[in-house]
Design a protein around this motif. Structure first.
Motif, short mmCIF file in Angstrom:
data_model
loop_
_atom_site.label_atom_id
_atom_site.label_comp_id
_atom_site.label_asym_id
_atom_site.label_seq_id
_atom_site.Cartn_x
_atom_site.Cartn_y
_atom_site.Cartn_z
N UNK A 156 0.85 -1.19 0.00
CA UNK A 156 0.00 0.00 0.00
C UNK A 156 0.89 1.25 0.00
N UNK A 157 1.93 1.23 0.83
CA UNK A 157 2.83 2.39 0.91
C UNK A 157 3.49 2.69 -0.42
N UNK A 158 3.95 1.65 -1.11
CA UNK A 158 4.58 1.86 -2.41
C UNK A 158 3.57 2.39 -3.42
N UNK A 159 2.35 1.86 -3.38
CA UNK A 159 1.32 2.28 -4.35
C UNK A 159 0.79 3.68 -4.08
N UNK A 160 0.84 4.11 -2.81
CA UNK A 160 0.37 5.46 -2.49
C UNK A 160 1.13 6.54 -3.27
N UNK A 161 2.36 6.26 -3.63
CA UNK A 161 3.16 7.26 -4.34
C UNK A 161 2.64 7.54 -5.74
#
Length: 359
Positions: free
Chosen positions: A169-174
């Motif tokens: 999720x953190x990577x995709x939030x970017x």
């Protein structure tokens, strides 16, 4: 200016999709060499053997448990050549998929990506992150083509540790913030062209799907249960985030993630996706996003348990000197051209402090 959009030819997702691997790989060649994460292999051994022997395939399985180095990629590429491989398959997490991409690039063979976790958006991209023997990142290579197939067995991913999904999720939030930054800035995509607006729209859709489905998916993460929320979240991480990034570019969020990942205590304690998530907060703050948008982000992080302070990521001392040093390093990143307005070290330091001080 000419604009280019690239993506995998086929993205296949759902419970039991691993069973399609043999059928799809057979369309590319009969001698299939699968590089499989050694820790994952015992959990999928029976299904893997079944799918790879169903289509008159000559399978070779190589277990992998090392870093993504030039030496490892060269070694495995030579083994693939000795086996007469016609197709390279990568099965596992980020390290295994990256080393497999490197093998496909060195041998000139088609590549099939089979992620067993959704911890980054890398499975559908061309990028290969390479490290030295001390696990310091030294290079990024690109395959000539995206994976021929991306096969996502959500039944397998549903059993992976919840923290890895949170990292995804953190990577995709970017994707939303960096795609918009690239569109407004002056940089080029990895294709050497200005981005298509399609990439920006996909980044925004990815963000909306993360917000809608992330909490529900995290509720069942690691249990083995496949729910509509989990399916949608995995799609956002492994597909939407990947094609948004692949066709736009990186900005402040990954500049921050790169510098955090270079700090050994941070690298040992936290995941790349957690670094990227923190970088997204820095970017959104530096861009003077609206108070409502920032509150949505911070509240979402709290709801899913995403770390949002440097101390939580493992930075030993969070003081003015540490923040100024981080900001200065980030300001030198080549990704900073992907912004509507130029940001310097002072701007970034102010954003870091605002994120740290947010209640």
């Amino acid at each position: 200016m000419t604009r280019i959009f690239r993506a995998p030819a086929f993205y296949i997702q759902g419970p039991g999709s691993l069973g399609l691997l043999g059928e799809k790989a057979a369309t590319l060649g009969r001698s299939v060499v699968a590089v499989c994460d050694a820790a994952v292999f015992p959990h999928i051994e029976a299904e893997l053997a079944k799918t790879l022997t169903r289509q008159d395939i000559e399978p070779t399985i190589i277990l992998f448990d090392a870093d993504v180095t030039h030496r490892e990629m060269d070694r495995l590429a030579e083994e693939v050549r000795r086996k007469g491989g016609e197709v390279v398959v990568g099965i596992g997490g980020g390290r295994t998929l990256d080393v497999s991409k490197g093998v496909a690039r060195r041998t000139g063979l088609p590549f099939v990506s089979v992620p067993t976790v959704a911890s980054t958006d890398a499975p559908a991209t061309r990028g290969i992150v390479i490290y030295d023997d001390n696990h310091a990142m030294i290079a990024v290579e690109q395959m000539d083509d995206n994976p021929a197939f991306v096969i996502v067995d959500t039944g397998v991913i549903a059993r992976a540790p919840a923290r890895l999904l949170r990292g995804g999720i953190g990577d995709a939030l970017t994707a939303k913030f960096e795609a918009e930054g690239t569109w407004k800035g002056t940089g080029l995509s990895k294709h050497g062209t200005r981005p298509l607006k399609t990439g920006v729209m996909l980044g925004d859709l990815c963000y909306r799907m993360l917000l809608e489905h992330g909490p529900g998916a995290m509720h069942v993460a690691g249990t083995g249960e496949v729910t509509p929320d989990l399916e949608a979240l995995i799609e956002a991480i492994l597909w939407l985030s990947a094609v948004a990034f692949e066709n736009t570019g990186l900005s402040v969020a990954h500049a921050v993630a790169t510098e955090l990942g270079a700090i050994e205590p941070v690298r040992k304690q936290s995941l790349h996706g957690e670094h990227a998530a923190y970088g997204t907060l820095v970017q959104a703050t530096a861009e003077d996003r609206s108070e409502g948008e920032l509150e949505t982000l911070f509240s979402f992080y709290d709801e899913i348990g995403m770390p949002r302070r440097l101390a939580d990521l493992g930075l030993p001392a969070v003081d003015d000197a540490a923040i100024d040093s981080l900001a200065l390093a980030c300001a030198k990143s080549p990704f900073l051209i992907n912004q509507e307005h130029g940001l310097d070290a002072d701007d970034l330091a102010a954003a870091f402090r605002a994120v740290e001080n947010h209640s």
